[in-house]
Design a protein around this motif. Structure first.
Motif, PDB file in Angstrom:
ATOM      1  N   VAL A  89       0.863  -1.174   0.000  1.00 14.57           N
ATOM      2  CA  VAL A  89       0.000   0.000   0.000  1.00 14.57           C
ATOM      3  C   VAL A  89       0.901   1.225   0.000  1.00 14.57           C
ATOM      4  O   VAL A  89       1.769   1.364   0.866  1.00 14.57           O
ATOM      5  N   LEU A  90       0.707   2.118  -0.965  1.00 10.81           N
ATOM      6  CA  LEU A  90       1.538   3.307  -1.102  1.00 10.81           C
ATOM      7  C   LEU A  90       0.675   4.562  -1.048  1.00 10.81           C
ATOM      8  O   LEU A  90      -0.375   4.628  -1.686  1.00 10.81           O
ATOM      9  N   MET A  91       1.134   5.547  -0.289  1.00  7.43           N
ATOM     10  CA  MET A  91       0.414   6.816  -0.200  1.00  7.43           C
ATOM     11  C   MET A  91       1.412   7.944  -0.038  1.00  7.43           C
ATOM     12  O   MET A  91       2.179   7.970   0.921  1.00  7.43           O
ATOM     13  N   GLU A  92       1.415   8.864  -0.970  1.00  5.79           N
ATOM     14  CA  GLU A  92       2.294  10.021  -0.865  1.00  5.79           C
ATOM     15  C   GLU A  92       1.700  11.026   0.117  1.00  5.79           C
ATOM     16  O   GLU A  92       0.508  11.294   0.110  1.00  5.79           O
ATOM     17  N   ASN A  93       2.580  11.573   0.964  1.00  6.97           N
ATOM     18  CA  ASN A  93       2.156  12.534   1.982  1.00  6.97           C
ATOM     19  C   ASN A  93       3.386  13.322   2.410  1.00  6.97           C
ATOM     20  O   ASN A  93       4.466  12.752   2.560  1.00  6.97           O
ATOM     21  N   ASN A  94       3.252  14.630   2.601  1.00  2.76           N
ATOM     22  CA  ASN A  94       4.451  15.449   2.825  1.00  2.76           C
ATOM     23  C   ASN A  94       4.581  16.010   4.232  1.00  2.76           C
ATOM     24  O   ASN A  94       5.279  16.992   4.440  1.00  2.76           O
ATOM     25  N   ARG A  95       3.902  15.421   5.213  1.00  3.03           N
ATOM     26  CA  ARG A  95       4.066  15.886   6.586  1.00  3.03           C
ATOM     27  C   ARG A  95       4.468  14.728   7.494  1.00  3.03           C
ATOM     28  O   ARG A  95       3.712  13.754   7.582  1.00  3.03           O
ATOM     29  N   PRO A  96       5.620  14.809   8.130  1.00  5.79           N
ATOM     30  CA  PRO A  96       6.623  15.857   7.996  1.00  5.79           C
ATOM     31  C   PRO A  96       7.373  15.751   6.675  1.00  5.79           C
ATOM     32  O   PRO A  96       7.410  14.672   6.057  1.00  5.79           O
ATOM     33  N   ALA A  97       7.946  16.861   6.266  1.00  7.49           N
ATOM     34  CA  ALA A  97       8.656  16.896   4.990  1.00  7.49           C
ATOM     35  C   ALA A  97       9.774  15.860   4.981  1.00  7.49           C
ATOM     36  O   ALA A  97      10.440  15.630   5.989  1.00  7.49           O
ATOM     37  N   ASP A  98       9.957  15.232   3.851  1.00  9.14           N
ATOM     38  CA  ASP A  98      11.052  14.293   3.568  1.00  9.14           C
ATOM     39  C   ASP A  98      10.833  12.890   4.124  1.00  9.14           C
ATOM     40  O   ASP A  98      11.220  11.920   3.487  1.00  9.14           O
ATOM     41  N   ARG A  99      10.230  12.741   5.288  1.00  8.71           N
ATOM     42  CA  ARG A  99      10.240  11.446   5.952  1.00  8.71           C
ATOM     43  C   ARG A  99       9.250  10.468   5.322  1.00  8.71           C
ATOM     44  O   ARG A  99       8.243  10.863   4.725  1.00  8.71           O
ATOM     45  N   HIS A 582       2.001  32.435  12.795  1.00  7.54           N
ATOM     46  CA  HIS A 582       1.130  31.695  11.879  1.00  7.54           C
ATOM     47  C   HIS A 582       1.948  30.616  11.187  1.00  7.54           C
ATOM     48  O   HIS A 582       3.061  30.856  10.717  1.00  7.54           O
ATOM     49  N   THR A 583       1.393  29.387  11.138  1.00 13.16           N
ATOM     50  CA  THR A 583       2.077  28.273  10.472  1.00 13.16           C
ATOM     51  C   THR A 583       1.096  27.493   9.612  1.00 13.16           C
ATOM     52  O   THR A 583      -0.124  27.622   9.754  1.00 13.16           O
ATOM     53  N   ASP A 584       1.657  26.671   8.747  1.00 14.62           N
ATOM     54  CA  ASP A 584       0.840  25.740   7.962  1.00 14.62           C
ATOM     55  C   ASP A 584       1.254  24.301   8.237  1.00 14.62           C
ATOM     56  O   ASP A 584       1.019  23.407   7.432  1.00 14.62           O
ATOM     57  N   TYR A 585       1.857  24.074   9.399  1.00 14.85           N
ATOM     58  CA  TYR A 585       2.308  22.723   9.725  1.00 14.85           C
ATOM     59  C   TYR A 585       1.132  21.758   9.819  1.00 14.85           C
ATOM     60  O   TYR A 585       1.225  20.609   9.412  1.00 14.85           O
ATOM     61  N   LYS A 586       0.039  22.232  10.421  1.00 18.45           N
ATOM     62  CA  LYS A 586      -1.165  21.403  10.535  1.00 18.45           C
ATOM     63  C   LYS A 586      -2.375  22.298  10.329  1.00 18.45           C
ATOM     64  O   LYS A 586      -2.658  23.165  11.152  1.00 18.45           O
ATOM     65  N   ILE A 914      15.282  16.919  14.842  1.00 26.12           N
ATOM     66  CA  ILE A 914      15.120  18.371  14.908  1.00 26.12           C
ATOM     67  C   ILE A 914      14.383  18.879  13.678  1.00 26.12           C
ATOM     68  O   ILE A 914      13.493  19.739  13.778  1.00 26.12           O
ATOM     69  N   LYS A 915      14.736  18.363  12.514  1.00 28.20           N
ATOM     70  CA  LYS A 915      14.042  18.797  11.295  1.00 28.20           C
ATOM     71  C   LYS A 915      12.549  18.531  11.394  1.00 28.20           C
ATOM     72  O   LYS A 915      11.725  19.353  10.971  1.00 28.20           O
ATOM     73  N   GLU A 916      12.193  17.393  11.930  1.00 27.30           N
ATOM     74  CA  GLU A 916      10.784  17.056  12.084  1.00 27.30           C
ATOM     75  C   GLU A 916      10.140  17.899  13.179  1.00 27.30           C
ATOM     76  O   GLU A 916       9.018  18.391  13.031  1.00 27.30           O
ATOM     77  N   LEU A 917      10.844  18.074  14.285  1.00 23.30           N
ATOM     78  CA  LEU A 917      10.285  18.821  15.410  1.00 23.30           C
ATOM     79  C   LEU A 917       9.972  20.259  15.031  1.00 23.30           C
ATOM     80  O   LEU A 917       8.946  20.820  15.446  1.00 23.30           O
ATOM     81  N   ARG A 918      10.816  20.871  14.220  1.00 24.17           N
ATOM     82  CA  ARG A 918      10.603  22.261  13.830  1.00 24.17           C
ATOM     83  C   ARG A 918       9.395  22.431  12.908  1.00 24.17           C
ATOM     84  O   ARG A 918       8.976  23.555  12.640  1.00 24.17           O
ATOM     85  N   GLY A 922       3.738  22.519  18.325  1.00 25.18           N
ATOM     86  CA  GLY A 922       4.106  22.336  19.719  1.00 25.18           C
ATOM     87  C   GLY A 922       5.515  22.802  20.021  1.00 25.18           C
ATOM     88  O   GLY A 922       5.772  23.382  21.095  1.00 25.18           O
ATOM     89  N   TYR A 923       6.447  22.578  19.111  1.00 30.07           N
ATOM     90  CA  TYR A 923       7.817  23.043  19.333  1.00 30.07           C
ATOM     91  C   TYR A 923       7.864  24.562  19.447  1.00 30.07           C
ATOM     92  O   TYR A 923       8.438  25.110  20.399  1.00 30.07           O
ATOM     93  N   TRP A 924       7.268  25.256  18.507  1.00 34.13           N
ATOM     94  CA  TRP A 924       7.333  26.717  18.505  1.00 34.13           C
ATOM     95  C   TRP A 924       6.590  27.296  19.701  1.00 34.13           C
ATOM     96  O   TRP A 924       7.016  28.290  20.296  1.00 34.13           O
ATOM     97  N   LEU A 925       5.491  26.663  20.083  1.00 31.62           N
ATOM     98  CA  LEU A 925       4.740  27.171  21.228  1.00 31.62           C
ATOM     99  C   LEU A 925       5.505  26.977  22.528  1.00 31.62           C
ATOM    100  O   LEU A 925       5.704  27.929  23.299  1.00 31.62           O
TER     101      LEU A 925
END
Length: 983
Positions: A89-99, A582-586, A914-918, A922-925
């Motif tokens: 089963v394959l599904m493309e998704n970009n959150r978090p980026a790269d992983r 303001h973010t677009d993380y979620k 760290i790349k994922e956490l940023r 929650g990290y920024w808050l």
């Protein structure tokens, strides 16, 4: 070779008892929950004899769920199958980026073992980390670390009753990374070496794991499972297995199971993340095209029978439990049917009935003199073979009978009288809002959460739907569902043919009467059943907000934009500070922290436990004019809440909302500030919960670390650890009000908001609801004068009155506080290196502990206070040996430093994390914005977060080890079972 596996112990009935057991099993973290979705007990199924004579199918069904359903699967998913039957089963998704989240699902677990193989499914899971075609023993962990993966968090596995799942979270989704990840998966599937010497060594690790998982909760779980499913194979196939089989296991036994069940037609590979689907499909076919069965397909095991009739009673006494759990259950056989729109409707209707009863239990919980401290109701299916319904509650030992009566009468009241339109409307609103939020958040879903949801749906033979498909299918149904349907579904969940009544925990019913415990429970149940229950009164639902909107708005005196961090900082004329990002993380997520005061560090010295009781009391109290239950009713269909929290450094109103309800968030914050609730009933509930927790902790090894160990590491400071029962009782509501209210009214406020919101709207709302408040007292509270300190040079031994044969060793070294961030980060890396050495020497070499680990806790509240700690669960007779070994590790680090290889394998996974956490709100808050008025250096820390970790050197870590990991700075705790007289 170590891996931090988990064993899945989900089951029918006693759901909350199971959760408690898992909480104990998984104290070391690294658990990825794969909880079965609650399938409806309203499914129209029957076994005329009331007996299930079923066989396990092997859960990797050879047809996709949607191939036998009227439901279409998520169009974003690519389903594939090789000629061998191996599926993906394959599904493309970009959150978090790269992983990329990779999961290999095998449709076999402990239910697929023979009598002679008990524990082998789990043992085999361990062995796949201990040598395979491309990874000799000892190399797989190094390999994961070398490509930037954190072992445990990014590579893990679990074994359940009917499945084994291997998890890999790749740091990138390019072709090279996918090749590496799929090479590991290939070895899981077909490349196990199962070397005899590795089998013998790993058996000791599994026995250590068996010991570490032993607990009151687990013993209760086993006993209740035997009662509920005594004639079913589940009760005789716990995944951890039997010690004697583990001790004597050999390569042949493991290979027999491996070849039989690790076959291509019993596997599904799931990939979700930032990759190219055509590329992934090509690589999968390259890696697995030659995968063929190594043995003939085994016969499916006969699962056994379920045939409950009449009233059945169960009592299990565990004196160390700290409380009592009372449950009413129905457990029946379930014959599976394909997923369908009709099935979805039946499940939805049943869930609505459960939720209405749950709301009633929540209301009863807050009533004066409630006999229980928590309660839950639920129904569903397990393993696609068992159908259950349960209502249960936790209480003090002497209140089990009253609790049983409340549960019995609540259940009977719902069966006899059904529900009200008001109750149904509330549940409909909440369900519709949930569906709407899932659609809004779909674009930024987390890849690992998505992948695990896919694995769960495949395991349950459910069609994988997108959030939009779910909403389009279910929303029209919700509007049409009637009271009669919900009532009927609830009655079908609870037929009259049988009741299981369970009382377990510290209620010792053998000593309170000459009657047998089962007779006492039966008499109590029948006495309750003979009382008349009436239709519940429907209370009017209050309106929120009830406070008038502030007439004036405050003025902005300064506004600063931190361009590189995307943070706006505002100060109002009344002294209130607001930080916005303001973010677009979620999408559709907005988080907020409003902080004030100094929190637990300023707790009055004469009131130990005040912080614990104040936090829980404030949360349970609701608002001044509206209790928590009334507020929940008024906010039906909303997705906004505010919690009161107390940290070491501040009091905090934490809020979470969605993009369309930001004003509601401000209204709730405003109400908490200007009309807080302080209720005696809330304090009574908080006190009773804390007393129960203390009772359980005082009889467990891990619990006594929480009660006494943490206080010892702080030199006896009462702000650490847990208060005694007498101290819990001593705290009064006036103490809580006197501590919190003045700070709530006058202390400086800092609000931080992060997420998917309109900045101008939030600024205007802050001007309206916060900036118009009276000016705050800018006088900073006096710094804490009494500072905790590690009692260096001492070893504390804590004896615990427990029957569980395990112990804990905690080695500690005094470090420093948090505020030299360069030092704090490097101590964190040093702790990862220490953990790796613990793994190699304590687990791999000695086989003494399942999951030893180290960390550095640097205080933000107490100047100069930090503790570097190593935690090791061991057998009681091994404590001194293990402590000596831990001290030897510390001494070697202090004398000789670390190698470049150790540094790289510690830092590279941190940089990936760290790349994922940023990319999280929650990290920024929590790490950057909250408290930045007091500590503006946090903004600079955000800038240097990744580069500073990347710059760590072996020389820096060697200097830290030589400075802090010394005998002069060390202390230790040994916690072990109390020696009984005559033992």
């Amino acid at each position: 070779m170590i891996h931090f596996c988990t064993i899945g112990f989900t089951r029918s009935g006693a759901v909350r008892r199971l959760s408690a057991a898992l909480a104990v099993f998984l104290l070391m973290g690294w658990w990825a929950p794969f909880v079965d979705t609650a399938a409806s007990a309203a499914t129209q199924l029957a076994d005329p004899a009331g007996i299930l004579q079923g066989e396990s199918k092997g859960r990797a069904y050879q047809t996709w769920p949607h191939e036998k359903s009227d439901l279409e699967p998520d169009p974003a998913i690519r389903f594939g199958r090789l000629a061998s039957g191996f599926r993906y089963v394959l599904m493309e998704n970009n959150r978090p980026a790269d992983r990329v989240s990779v999961h290999l699902y095998i449709g076999a677990g402990s239910l697929n073992e023979t009598d002679a193989q008990q524990g082998i499914a789990h043992f085999l899971e361990h062995m796949l980390f201990n040598g395979s075609t491309h990874f000799p023993p000892g190399e797989l962990v190094r390999y994961f670390q070398s490509i930037g993966m954190q072992f445990g968090n990014d590579a893990n596995a679990h074994t359940g009753f009917d499945e084994t799942v291997y998890d890999i979270i790749l740091p990138t989704g390019d072709e090279e990374s996918l090749k590496k990840g799929l090479l590991v998966v290939r070895d899981y599937a077909m490349g196990a070496l199962l070397l005899e010497e590795e089998v013998k060594r790993e058996s000791g690790v599994i026995l250590s794991e068996m010991r570490s998982r032993d607990s009151v909760s687990y013993r209760t779980f086993k006993a209740s499972l035997a009662f509920e499913l005594g004639d079913h194979l589940i009760s005789r196939r716990l995944p951890i297995g039997k010690a004697e089989i583990i001790k004597n296991a050999d390569r042949a036994l493991l290979k027999q199971f491996y070849d039989a069940w690790y076959r291509p037609d019993n596997m599904v590979l799931v990939l979700v993340g930032n990759f190219s689907t055509p590329m992934a499909e090509r690589l999968i076919r390259t890696q697995f095209s030659d995968f063929a069965p190594r043995a003939s397909a085994p016969a499916a095991p006969v699962l056994g029978t379920i045939n409950h009739t009449g009233l059945k009673i169960f009592h299990h006494h565990e004196p160390e439990a700290g409380g009592t759990t009372v449950s009413l259950e129905v457990i029946r056989p379930l014959v599976t049917v394909p997923d369908s729109l009709a099935l979805q409707r039946r499940e939805l209707v049943a869930e609505m009935g459960d939720q209405i009863v749950q709301n009633r239990l929540d209301d009863r919980l807050k009533a004066p003199e409630s006999p229980f401290t928590s309660a839950a109701v639920g129904s569903g299916s397990y393993l696609n073979r068992i159908r259950y319904a349960e209502i249960s509650a936790d209480s003090a030992a002497d209140r089990w009978e009253q609790t049983l009566a409340v549960l019995e009468q609540t259940l009977r009241q719902a069966r006899l009288h059904g529900f009200s339109e008001t109750e149904l409307a509330r549940v409909k609103k909440d369900t519709l809002k949930m569906l709407e939020n899932k659609v809004r958040e779909a674009a930024t879903r987390n890849s690992t959460a998505l992948a695990r949801g896919i694995v769960r749906d495949l395991s349950d033979d459910r069609v994988i739907l997108s959030p939009l498909q779910e909403k389009e299918a279910l929303a029209p149904m919700i509007h049409d569902i009637t009271l009669a349907e919900v009532h009927q579904a609830f009655k079908e969940n609870w037929p009259d043919d049988h009741r299981l009544v369970l009382v377990s925990g510290d209620a010792d019913l053998k000593t309170i009467s000459q009657k047998a415990p089962e007779t006492l429970i039966r008499d109590a149940f029948l006495a309750s059943a003979s009382t008349v229950v009436h239709r519940p009164e429907v209370e009017a639902v209050g309106a929120f907000p009830y406070l008038p909107m502030p007439e004036d708005t405050g003025s902005i005196v300064s506004r600063e934009v931190v361009d590189d961090l995307g943070i706006t900082r505002i100060r109002f004329a009344n002294g209130i500070r607001v930080n916005l990002k303001h973010t677009d993380y979620k999408t559709n997520e907005v988080l907020a922290n409003l902080i004030f005061g100094q929190g637990q560090s300023a707790e009055p010295g004469g009131l130990p436990g005040l912080s614990l009781l104040a936090e829980a009391t404030m949360d349970e109290s609701g608002l001044g004019q509206m209790g928590s239950n009334e507020l929940a009713q008024a906010l039906a269909g909303k997705s906004t809440y505010v919690d009161f929290r107390i940290t070491e450094t501040h009091f905090n109103l934490f809020g979470e909302t969605v993009s369309g309800e930001v004003e509601l968030l401000f209204q709730l914050i405003y109400a908490n500030l200007t009309d807080p609730g302080f209720r005696e009933d809330a304090l009574a509930l908080a006190r009773e919960r804390l007393r129960r927790e203390y009772g359980a902790f005082s009889r467990s090894i891990e619990g006594m670390m929480r009660i006494e160990g943490l206080r010892f590491l702080a030199g006896g400071d009462n702000r650490f650890g847990m208060p005694s029962l007498e101290q819990i009782q001593a705290v009064q509501l006036d103490d809580i009000r006197g501590w919190i209210a003045p700070r709530l009214n006058r202390a400086p406020l800092e609000l931080s908001v992060v997420g998917d919101f309109d900045e101008n709207q939030v600024i205007e709302l802050a001007r309206r609801y916060l900036a118009a408040l009276p000016p705050r007292d800018q006088h900073v509270e006096e710094p804490v004068s009494d500072l905790p300190r590690l009692p260096s040079g001492t070893v504390k031994r804590i004896d615990v009155d427990t029957q569980i044969p395990k112990a804990m060793v905690v080695a500690a070294w005094q470090t420093e506080d948090f505020w030299d961030i360069n030092r704090t980060r490097r101590l964190s890396v040093l702790a990862d290196v220490f953990s790796e050495r613990l793994r190699q020497r304590i687990r791999e070499k000695l086989g003494a502990s399942y999951s030893p680990y180290a960390f550095n806790r640097a205080s933000r509240a107490y100047a100069g206070y930090g503790v570097f700690q190593a935690y090791i669960n061991v057998a009681p007779e091994q404590t001194d040996t293990v402590l000596a070994e831990v001290n030897a590790i510390a001494g070697d680090l202090a004398r000789n430093g670390i190698t470049a290889d150790e540094l790289a394998r510690a830092v590279d996974p941190i940089l990936t994390s760290i790349k994922e956490l940023r990319q999280t709100n929650g990290y920024w808050l929590n790490s950057v914005m909250t408290g930045s008025e007091r500590h503006p250096q946090q903004l600079e820390w955000a800038r240097s977060f990744q580069s500073d970790y990347a710059a760590v050197t072996t020389g820096e870590l060697a200097l830290l080890a030589a400075t802090y990991l010394t005998d002069e700075r060390s202390a230790a705790i040994i916690i072990q079972p109390m020696q009984k007289s005559g033992s």
